[in-house]
Design an enzyme around this catalytic site. Structure first.
Site, PDB file in Angstrom:
ATOM      1  N   LYS A 189       0.322 -54.808 -15.681  1.00 60.34           N
ATOM      2  CA  LYS A 189       0.518 -56.096 -16.365  1.00 60.34           C
ATOM      3  C   LYS A 189       1.834 -55.965 -17.099  1.00 60.34           C
ATOM      4  O   LYS A 189       1.953 -55.192 -18.038  1.00 60.34           O
ATOM      5  CB  LYS A 189      -0.640 -56.342 -17.336  1.00 60.34           C
ATOM      6  CG  LYS A 189      -0.937 -57.806 -17.621  1.00 60.34           C
ATOM      7  CD  LYS A 189       0.155 -58.557 -18.351  1.00 60.34           C
ATOM      8  CE  LYS A 189       0.107 -58.340 -19.850  1.00 60.34           C
ATOM      9  NZ  LYS A 189       1.281 -58.958 -20.520  1.00 60.34           N
ATOM     10  N   GLU A 263       0.306 -45.330 -26.147  1.00 61.92           N
ATOM     11  CA  GLU A 263       1.598 -44.956 -26.749  1.00 61.92           C
ATOM     12  C   GLU A 263       1.958 -46.081 -27.704  1.00 61.92           C
ATOM     13  O   GLU A 263       2.320 -47.172 -27.264  1.00 61.92           O
ATOM     14  CB  GLU A 263       2.677 -44.831 -25.669  1.00 61.92           C
ATOM     15  CG  GLU A 263       2.462 -43.703 -24.686  1.00 61.92           C
ATOM     16  CD  GLU A 263       2.565 -42.327 -25.317  1.00 61.92           C
ATOM     17  OE1 GLU A 263       3.138 -42.215 -26.428  1.00 61.92           O
ATOM     18  OE2 GLU A 263       2.066 -41.386 -24.708  1.00 61.92           O
ATOM     19  N   CYS A 298      10.078 -47.058 -30.048  1.00 61.20           N
ATOM     20  CA  CYS A 298       9.007 -46.512 -30.882  1.00 61.20           C
ATOM     21  C   CYS A 298       9.421 -45.177 -31.493  1.00 61.20           C
ATOM     22  O   CYS A 298       8.876 -44.757 -32.501  1.00 61.20           O
ATOM     23  CB  CYS A 298       7.722 -46.391 -30.090  1.00 61.20           C
ATOM     24  SG  CYS A 298       7.967 -45.687 -28.474  1.00 61.20           S
ATOM     25  N   GLU A 400       6.977 -50.355 -39.083  1.00 59.32           N
ATOM     26  CA  GLU A 400       7.856 -50.323 -37.917  1.00 59.32           C
ATOM     27  C   GLU A 400       8.615 -51.649 -37.816  1.00 59.32           C
ATOM     28  O   GLU A 400       8.015 -52.704 -37.699  1.00 59.32           O
ATOM     29  CB  GLU A 400       7.042 -50.101 -36.646  1.00 59.32           C
ATOM     30  CG  GLU A 400       7.926 -49.889 -35.437  1.00 59.32           C
ATOM     31  CD  GLU A 400       7.140 -49.602 -34.166  1.00 59.32           C
ATOM     32  OE1 GLU A 400       6.259 -50.380 -33.807  1.00 59.32           O
ATOM     33  OE2 GLU A 400       7.436 -48.570 -33.527  1.00 59.32           O
TER      34      GLU A 400
HETATM   35  P1  NAI Z   1       2.129 -55.990 -27.962  1.00 59.15           P
HETATM   36  O1  NAI Z   1       1.453 -54.689 -28.218  1.00 59.15           O
HETATM   37  O2  NAI Z   1       1.392 -57.216 -28.359  1.00 59.15           O
HETATM   38  O3  NAI Z   1       2.457 -56.116 -26.388  1.00 59.15           O
HETATM   39  C1  NAI Z   1       2.524 -55.011 -25.496  1.00 59.15           C
HETATM   40  C2  NAI Z   1       1.820 -55.376 -24.192  1.00 59.15           C
HETATM   41  O4  NAI Z   1       0.431 -55.617 -24.465  1.00 59.15           O
HETATM   42  C3  NAI Z   1       2.345 -56.662 -23.539  1.00 59.15           C
HETATM   43  O5  NAI Z   1       2.327 -56.506 -22.138  1.00 59.15           O
HETATM   44  C4  NAI Z   1       1.319 -57.691 -23.958  1.00 59.15           C
HETATM   45  O6  NAI Z   1       1.228 -58.792 -23.096  1.00 59.15           O
HETATM   46  C5  NAI Z   1       0.040 -56.871 -23.914  1.00 59.15           C
HETATM   47  N1  NAI Z   1      -1.063 -57.433 -24.703  1.00 59.15           N
HETATM   48  C6  NAI Z   1      -0.992 -58.191 -25.836  1.00 59.15           C
HETATM   49  N2  NAI Z   1      -2.222 -58.515 -26.263  1.00 59.15           N
HETATM   50  C7  NAI Z   1      -3.112 -57.950 -25.395  1.00 59.15           C
HETATM   51  C8  NAI Z   1      -4.540 -57.931 -25.291  1.00 59.15           C
HETATM   52  N3  NAI Z   1      -5.296 -58.563 -26.159  1.00 59.15           N
HETATM   53  N4  NAI Z   1      -5.095 -57.229 -24.288  1.00 59.15           N
HETATM   54  C9  NAI Z   1      -4.334 -56.580 -23.384  1.00 59.15           C
HETATM   55  N5  NAI Z   1      -2.987 -56.578 -23.413  1.00 59.15           N
HETATM   56  C10 NAI Z   1      -2.374 -57.256 -24.404  1.00 59.15           C
HETATM   57  O7  NAI Z   1       3.564 -55.921 -28.634  1.00 59.15           O
HETATM   58  P2  NAI Z   1       4.610 -57.108 -28.900  1.00 59.15           P
HETATM   59  O8  NAI Z   1       3.870 -58.319 -29.372  1.00 59.15           O
HETATM   60  O9  NAI Z   1       5.497 -57.234 -27.730  1.00 59.15           O
HETATM   61  O10 NAI Z   1       5.476 -56.503 -30.100  1.00 59.15           O
HETATM   62  C11 NAI Z   1       4.974 -56.447 -31.432  1.00 59.15           C
HETATM   63  C12 NAI Z   1       5.403 -55.166 -32.109  1.00 59.15           C
HETATM   64  O11 NAI Z   1       4.837 -54.069 -31.425  1.00 59.15           O
HETATM   65  C13 NAI Z   1       6.898 -54.867 -32.104  1.00 59.15           C
HETATM   66  O12 NAI Z   1       7.559 -55.490 -33.160  1.00 59.15           O
HETATM   67  C14 NAI Z   1       6.911 -53.373 -32.240  1.00 59.15           C
HETATM   68  O13 NAI Z   1       6.786 -53.018 -33.599  1.00 59.15           O
HETATM   69  C15 NAI Z   1       5.676 -52.934 -31.491  1.00 59.15           C
HETATM   70  N6  NAI Z   1       5.993 -52.466 -30.124  1.00 59.15           N
HETATM   71  C16 NAI Z   1       5.983 -51.127 -29.850  1.00 59.15           C
HETATM   72  C17 NAI Z   1       6.335 -50.664 -28.602  1.00 59.15           C
HETATM   73  C18 NAI Z   1       6.347 -49.206 -28.271  1.00 59.15           C
HETATM   74  O14 NAI Z   1       7.165 -48.780 -27.490  1.00 59.15           O
HETATM   75  N7  NAI Z   1       5.446 -48.411 -28.783  1.00 59.15           N
HETATM   76  C19 NAI Z   1       6.748 -51.564 -27.524  1.00 59.15           C
HETATM   77  C20 NAI Z   1       6.680 -52.964 -27.894  1.00 59.15           C
HETATM   78  C21 NAI Z   1       6.314 -53.367 -29.147  1.00 59.15           C
END
Ligand code: NAI
Ligand code: MG
Length: 498
Positions: A189, A263, A298, A400
């Site tokens: 996804k 992660e 991250c 973060e």
């Molecule tokens: P997010 O964690 O909401 O999104 C990451 C993935 O999870 C996307 O593909 C999203 O569609 C999916 N997702 C969202 N809700 C879900 C659910 N209920 N069930 C299954 N999959 C779901 O992160 P987002 O909204 O893009 O960014 C928010 C914050 O997260 C950022 O500001 C940052 O602080 C952090 N982040 C950390 C990352 C890392 O590399 N560890 C990468 C991206 C964001």
């Protein structure tokens, strides 16, 4: 195996051609509902294409294809699976320039410093894991001379991979290459902000791998990610993203009692001792903070603890270095720093800069210069900010930010700085900069992090195990270990020969 696709170097045309598609069972297909959502170039605000609006029915189709394909895929000799995955890597290598441009267009990450590099890491991960098919080895266990006791490494079945937008191609590769070599089929996804380059990479792999072995859907978290996690035939979830979403995924997986790899976020400390090589440490802060990725990492070195004796010199040199970086069009070779991914993230980053600016005693050292090209006037550009005079308890140092914002925090005592570095909910990565081996080793042991580096700030490598402790996640990615521990289960077999 089909003929190779020809690399397409115009990212705008390629983006349009990929519009509104998922890849299911070897075919590029629209969402069952026919719905799409826009893909936006964050450097101009213009819509450049659309993506398929994946929902539960699309998840159903992709998982059904994966279930069917997995059985014969797992029966192939492990090295043959590896050979095919390595062939994907070889073909992806031929598309590095194309994929680099496409990801620069949809994410705003500069082509020269980030996007092209990410495309080559994607290809390299497939080449690396492709060589590891023969390492899916079990053990023989001493038990009784008449009983042969051994273990087999077996695939889990169908793996669901949920990826974010910051380094989507690299993170997809580190999940699906080991999963497939281990004999699993996968359903990815993609992140709603960056659906195209990963889709294109899958289209390239589709010339090599049997239909259904991997499938990719675009869509939003609750509508497309959640049904993937809860699908009864998905036996493992590997996720990269926010802590908040990671916990939602973990809870849903608990209901099904399936394993997860998570992660999540970080607030990684970088400790610069008084005896450190100052120029190396400053260069390490620029890499570590991922200023060329607008800090959207991250592992970003977002808490830089610098010994009082060199604090001012460090800040001055760091500011000069970041000032020299060019903000501009992500597709321009001269550009070092591109844009933030989305208006939502842009607002989030801006709000933290505001918090920092209003903090008593803090100073915002604003670096570099906004691009002057009027075409980029609506671009999501944020000038990097180095905050000084911040302490480890402030929100800037605890939360973060995921933007080009770092804090330089002054320290005097070694024991105290170790305590401060560990005083965080997160535990992903840490670095220490010193010429003293005893200090380096001591810090490496005491720092609470999944990875500690001394006098360097290297980015993720396919053969180096990577993953955090505390709120930064569960499990490891990259390396042979991740393939064995996270994409297989160990079956015990006992043969009584009496
Ligand atoms: P997010 O964690 O909401 O999104 C990451 C993935 O999870 C996307 O593909 C999203 O569609 C999916 N997702 C969202 N809700 C879900 C659910 N209920 N069930 C299954 N999959 C779901 O992160 P987002 O909204 O893009 O960014 C928010 C914050 O997260 C950022 O500001 C940052 O602080 C952090 N982040 C950390 C990352 C890392 O590399 N560890 C990468 C991206 C964001
Ligand atoms: Mg989210």
């Amino acid at each position: 195996m089909q003929n190779a696709l020809t690399p397409r170097l115009d990212p705008f045309a390629l983006a349009r051609d990929l519009a509104g598609r998922n890849l299911i069972d070897g075919a590029l297909v629209p969402a069952a509902s026919g719905r799409t959502f826009p893909v936006v170039n964050p450097a101009t605000g213009e819509e450049v294409s659309t993506a398929a609006y994946g929902e539960a029915s699309d998840v159903e189709a992709a998982v059904a294809a994966a279930v069917k394909a997995q059985k014969s895929w797992a029966r192939l000799p492990a090295r043959e699976r590896g050979r095919l995955v390595a062939e994907c890597g070889r073909r992806l290598t031929e598309h590095v320039e194309e994929l680099g441009r496409l990801i620069a267009l949809e994410t705003g990450k500069a082509l020269r410093t980030e996007s092209r590099v990410e495309a080559s890491v994607l290809a390299d991960a497939f080449v690396f894991y492709g060589g590891l098919g023969g390492e899916l080895k079990g053990e023989t266990v001493p038990f009784n001379p008449d009983i042969l006791s051994l273990t087999l490494r077996e695939p889990i079945g169908v793996v669901g991979a949920i990826i974010p937008w910051n380094v989507p191609m690299m993170l997809m590769a580190l999940k699906i290459a080991p999963a497939m070599v281990a004999g699993n089929a996968v359903v990815v996804k993609s992140a709603e902000e960056a659906p195209l380059a990963v889709l294109r990479a899958c289209q390239i792999m589709n010339q090599v791998l049997p239909p259904g072995v991997f499938n990719i859907l675009s869509g939003f978290g609750p509508e497309c990610g959640a049904p993937l996690v809860t699908h009864p035939k998905v036996g493992k979830i590997t996720f990269t993203g926010s802590v908040e979403t990671g916990k939602i995924v973990y809870r849903a997986a608990a209901d099904k009692l399936i394993p997860v790899t998570l992660e999540l976020g970080g607030k990684s400390p970088m400790i610069v001792m008084g005896d450190a090589d100052l120029d190396k440490a400053v260069a390490g802060a620029v890499t570590g903070m991922r200023f060329t990725r607008q800090g959207q990492s991250c592992t970003a070195a977002s808490r830089i603890f610098v010994h009082s004796s060199i604090h001012d010199a460090f800040v001055e040199r760091l500011k000069a270095k970041v000032d020299a970086m060019v903000m501009g069009d992500p597709l321009d070779e001269k550009t070092d720093i591109g844009t933030i991914i989305s208006t939502q993230q842009f607002e989030k980053v801006k709000s933290y800069i505001k918090i920092g600016t209003e903090l008593a005693g803090a100073k915002a050292n604003v670096c570099s210069a906004m691009p002057s090209d009027p075409k980029l006037a609506k671009g999501l550009y944020v000038q990097p900010v180095i905050f000084t005079g911040v302490d480890n308890d402030s929100r800037l140092a605890r939360e973060e930010i995921f933007g080009p914002v770092t804090c330089v925090i002054r320290f005097d005592e070694y024991d105290q700085v170790i305590e401060q570095a560990n005083d965080s909910e997160y535990g992903l990565a840490a670095t220490i900069w010193t010429r003293d081996l005893r200090t380096a080793l001591d810090a490496a042991r005491r720092l609470e992090a999944g990875i500690v580096q001394v006098n360097q700030n290297l980015v993720v490598q396919p053969n180096i195990s990577y993953g955090g402790v505390k709120q930064s996640g569960l499990g490891k990615e990259a390396s042979l270990e991740a393939m064995l521990e996270h994409f297989t289960h160990k079956k015990t077999v006992m043969i009584n020969m009496q």
